[in-house]
Design a protein around this motif. Sequence first.
Motif, PDB file in Angstrom:
ATOM      1  N   GLN A 127       0.820  -1.213   0.000  1.00 53.17           N
ATOM      2  CA  GLN A 127       0.000   0.000   0.000  1.00 53.17           C
ATOM      3  C   GLN A 127       0.855   1.265   0.000  1.00 53.17           C
ATOM      4  O   GLN A 127       0.538   2.243  -0.676  1.00 53.17           O
ATOM      5  CB  GLN A 127      -0.912   0.003   1.225  1.00 53.17           C
ATOM      6  CG  GLN A 127      -1.954  -1.104   1.180  1.00 53.17           C
ATOM      7  CD  GLN A 127      -2.865  -1.046   2.383  1.00 53.17           C
ATOM      8  OE1 GLN A 127      -3.811  -0.256   2.417  1.00 53.17           O
ATOM      9  NE2 GLN A 127      -2.586  -1.851   3.381  1.00 53.17           N
ATOM     10  N   GLU A 132      -1.488   5.231  -7.422  1.00 52.12           N
ATOM     11  CA  GLU A 132      -2.765   5.664  -7.980  1.00 52.12           C
ATOM     12  C   GLU A 132      -3.972   5.024  -7.292  1.00 52.12           C
ATOM     13  O   GLU A 132      -4.871   5.725  -6.842  1.00 52.12           O
ATOM     14  CB  GLU A 132      -2.806   5.364  -9.483  1.00 52.12           C
ATOM     15  CG  GLU A 132      -1.751   6.125 -10.277  1.00 52.12           C
ATOM     16  CD  GLU A 132      -1.830   5.804 -11.754  1.00 52.12           C
ATOM     17  OE1 GLU A 132      -2.701   4.994 -12.149  1.00 52.12           O
ATOM     18  OE2 GLU A 132      -1.028   6.354 -12.522  1.00 52.12           O
ATOM     19  N   GLU A 133      -4.021   3.686  -7.229  1.00 52.01           N
ATOM     20  CA  GLU A 133      -5.228   3.040  -6.718  1.00 52.01           C
ATOM     21  C   GLU A 133      -4.910   1.723  -6.032  1.00 52.01           C
ATOM     22  O   GLU A 133      -4.045   0.964  -6.475  1.00 52.01           O
ATOM     23  CB  GLU A 133      -6.218   2.792  -7.859  1.00 52.01           C
ATOM     24  CG  GLU A 133      -7.536   2.180  -7.388  1.00 52.01           C
ATOM     25  CD  GLU A 133      -8.507   1.910  -8.529  1.00 52.01           C
ATOM     26  OE1 GLU A 133      -9.631   2.427  -8.483  1.00 52.01           O
ATOM     27  OE2 GLU A 133      -8.126   1.169  -9.468  1.00 52.01           O
ATOM     28  N   CYS A 135      -7.064  -1.658  -4.782  1.00 55.38           N
ATOM     29  CA  CYS A 135      -8.335  -2.390  -4.809  1.00 55.38           C
ATOM     30  C   CYS A 135      -8.226  -3.542  -3.814  1.00 55.38           C
ATOM     31  O   CYS A 135      -7.190  -4.212  -3.749  1.00 55.38           O
ATOM     32  CB  CYS A 135      -8.621  -2.938  -6.207  1.00 55.38           C
ATOM     33  SG  CYS A 135      -8.729  -1.666  -7.485  1.00 55.38           S
ATOM     34  N   VAL A 161      -3.959   8.454  -3.015  1.00 57.21           N
ATOM     35  CA  VAL A 161      -4.207   7.138  -3.590  1.00 57.21           C
ATOM     36  C   VAL A 161      -5.686   6.783  -3.408  1.00 57.21           C
ATOM     37  O   VAL A 161      -6.233   6.894  -2.318  1.00 57.21           O
ATOM     38  CB  VAL A 161      -3.328   6.065  -2.912  1.00 57.21           C
ATOM     39  CG1 VAL A 161      -3.650   4.668  -3.447  1.00 57.21           C
ATOM     40  CG2 VAL A 161      -1.848   6.380  -3.130  1.00 57.21           C
ATOM     41  N   ARG A 162      -6.340   6.382  -4.495  1.00 55.80           N
ATOM     42  CA  ARG A 162      -7.754   6.019  -4.430  1.00 55.80           C
ATOM     43  C   ARG A 162      -7.904   4.591  -3.877  1.00 55.80           C
ATOM     44  O   ARG A 162      -7.075   3.723  -4.135  1.00 55.80           O
ATOM     45  CB  ARG A 162      -8.397   6.083  -5.821  1.00 55.80           C
ATOM     46  CG  ARG A 162      -8.331   7.459  -6.465  1.00 55.80           C
ATOM     47  CD  ARG A 162      -9.077   7.458  -7.794  1.00 55.80           C
ATOM     48  NE  ARG A 162      -8.553   6.443  -8.711  1.00 55.80           N
ATOM     49  CZ  ARG A 162      -7.528   6.624  -9.510  1.00 55.80           C
ATOM     50  NH1 ARG A 162      -6.880   7.781  -9.517  1.00 55.80           N
ATOM     51  NH2 ARG A 162      -7.110   5.665 -10.327  1.00 55.80           N
ATOM     52  N   TYR A 163      -8.998   4.365  -3.160  1.00 58.99           N
ATOM     53  CA  TYR A 163      -9.289   3.036  -2.619  1.00 58.99           C
ATOM     54  C   TYR A 163     -10.669   2.580  -3.082  1.00 58.99           C
ATOM     55  O   TYR A 163     -11.640   3.340  -2.996  1.00 58.99           O
ATOM     56  CB  TYR A 163      -9.257   3.053  -1.084  1.00 58.99           C
ATOM     57  CG  TYR A 163      -7.894   2.763  -0.500  1.00 58.99           C
ATOM     58  CD1 TYR A 163      -7.575   1.510   0.007  1.00 58.99           C
ATOM     59  CD2 TYR A 163      -6.922   3.746  -0.467  1.00 58.99           C
ATOM     60  CE1 TYR A 163      -6.318   1.240   0.534  1.00 58.99           C
ATOM     61  CE2 TYR A 163      -5.658   3.499   0.061  1.00 58.99           C
ATOM     62  CZ  TYR A 163      -5.376   2.239   0.564  1.00 58.99           C
ATOM     63  OH  TYR A 163      -4.126   1.974   1.082  1.00 58.99           O
ATOM     64  N   ARG A 164     -10.724   1.363  -3.587  1.00 58.13           N
ATOM     65  CA  ARG A 164     -12.008   0.697  -3.856  1.00 58.13           C
ATOM     66  C   ARG A 164     -11.983  -0.619  -3.092  1.00 58.13           C
ATOM     67  O   ARG A 164     -11.110  -1.466  -3.311  1.00 58.13           O
ATOM     68  CB  ARG A 164     -12.198   0.436  -5.347  1.00 58.13           C
ATOM     69  CG  ARG A 164     -12.520   1.689  -6.155  1.00 58.13           C
ATOM     70  CD  ARG A 164     -13.004   1.322  -7.550  1.00 58.13           C
ATOM     71  NE  ARG A 164     -11.963   0.688  -8.347  1.00 58.13           N
ATOM     72  CZ  ARG A 164     -12.200  -0.188  -9.328  1.00 58.13           C
ATOM     73  NH1 ARG A 164     -13.445  -0.566  -9.599  1.00 58.13           N
ATOM     74  NH2 ARG A 164     -11.200  -0.699 -10.021  1.00 58.13           N
ATOM     75  N   GLU A 189     -12.810   6.940   0.671  1.00 57.36           N
ATOM     76  CA  GLU A 189     -12.651   5.629   0.051  1.00 57.36           C
ATOM     77  C   GLU A 189     -14.026   5.134  -0.399  1.00 57.36           C
ATOM     78  O   GLU A 189     -15.044   5.417   0.225  1.00 57.36           O
ATOM     79  CB  GLU A 189     -12.032   4.640   1.042  1.00 57.36           C
ATOM     80  CG  GLU A 189     -10.633   5.029   1.478  1.00 57.36           C
ATOM     81  CD  GLU A 189     -10.010   4.020   2.432  1.00 57.36           C
ATOM     82  OE1 GLU A 189     -10.491   2.860   2.452  1.00 57.36           O
ATOM     83  OE2 GLU A 189      -9.065   4.371   3.147  1.00 57.36           O
ATOM     84  N   ARG A 190     -14.053   4.393  -1.483  1.00 59.50           N
ATOM     85  CA  ARG A 190     -15.309   3.835  -2.000  1.00 59.50           C
ATOM     86  C   ARG A 190     -15.432   2.401  -1.504  1.00 59.50           C
ATOM     87  O   ARG A 190     -14.548   1.575  -1.746  1.00 59.50           O
ATOM     88  CB  ARG A 190     -15.318   3.895  -3.528  1.00 59.50           C
ATOM     89  CG  ARG A 190     -15.211   5.319  -4.068  1.00 59.50           C
ATOM     90  CD  ARG A 190     -15.023   5.323  -5.570  1.00 59.50           C
ATOM     91  NE  ARG A 190     -16.173   4.750  -6.264  1.00 59.50           N
ATOM     92  CZ  ARG A 190     -16.178   4.435  -7.553  1.00 59.50           C
ATOM     93  NH1 ARG A 190     -15.088   4.621  -8.281  1.00 59.50           N
ATOM     94  NH2 ARG A 190     -17.258   3.927  -8.113  1.00 59.50           N
ATOM     95  N   ASP A 205      -2.205  -0.511  -7.931  1.00 56.69           N
ATOM     96  CA  ASP A 205      -1.939   0.074  -9.252  1.00 56.69           C
ATOM     97  C   ASP A 205      -2.058  -0.925 -10.392  1.00 56.69           C
ATOM     98  O   ASP A 205      -1.509  -0.707 -11.476  1.00 56.69           O
ATOM     99  CB  ASP A 205      -0.539   0.702  -9.280  1.00 56.69           C
ATOM    100  CG  ASP A 205      -0.413   1.884  -8.330  1.00 56.69           C
ATOM    101  OD1 ASP A 205      -1.444   2.528  -8.060  1.00 56.69           O
ATOM    102  OD2 ASP A 205       0.711   2.148  -7.851  1.00 56.69           O
TER     103      ASP A 205
END
Length: 327
Positions: A127, A132-133, A135, A161-164, A189-190, A205
Amino acid sequence: MLGAIGLDERQESAYRALVALGAAEVTDLAHRLALPERDTERTLRRLESQGLAAQSSARIGRWVAAPPGVALGALLTQQRHELEQAELAAKLLAEEYRAEAADAAVHDLVEVVTGASAVTHRFLQLQLGAQEEVCALVTGKPVAVSGMENDAEEQAAGRGVRYRVVIEREVLSLPTGLLELSAALGREERIRVADRVPTKLVIADGTLAMVPLTGRGAEPAALVVHASGLLESLMGLFESVWRDALPLRLGAGAQITEDEAPGPDVMDLEILSLLLAGMTDASVAKQLDLGLRTVQRRVKGLMELTGVTTRLQLGWHAYEKGWVARG
């Protein structure tokens, strides 16, 4: 506070004391710091080598502090330069690694990590290295790292950093489940909820993934997967679970504006989101610290507000109104 520029706790305390006093004898400073004189003098010598202190030319055994603006500024400049050099080296190594990975042998595309400590370290490292992301699929109780212990997630999210994340419904019933999820939603975060999640999984990523290997009772172990067809399959698995999962909305993530009134308030949305995630009225009441009748009364109020007669219709209406959404 000054540890970032190479001072330990004792050195920082000595320097702060010298700054406060302007100048001091070794004996007086040792008494102030509650240290033996020998240790105090050794600390002062260390500060002298860093340009933070100097022996007084007017009196033997007397020490003076270097001006913080000049002395600390020089150390900060040196530290920035070293960090820039380290960052450049990291970029060069990353480019070299990517070049080698393009022609990597099959056995180099996966690695096995064994032991709770090693699994935790690799999980956090993955992490912290994301740009970028991230998941993730989360199932039941964590094996090596709990959400509250995962500082790397907060640091990564803080860097943009995006989180899904898709969580299994069971996570909602854990003692700290809603607390952790509220914090995650507060970091934008989503999060979605599924009745069952096939496996724990973390992907950074789209280039590196981690999945557990351990069965019950065995030592924690995980498989780290580098760019390959297997990684693409894991990405496909995540996207499939993500599409079918329901979005989770709690107080931290709900956005209600005045022009939407009359409509559900934050508590209504929390209740509705948890019910759509598959929890019973009693479970929702327990998790939100509400009375069972309060939950049922609010659900009845939502049904009256939307003019529906069943909870299934309420769920569809919630999607139509945008109270909960897949996007």
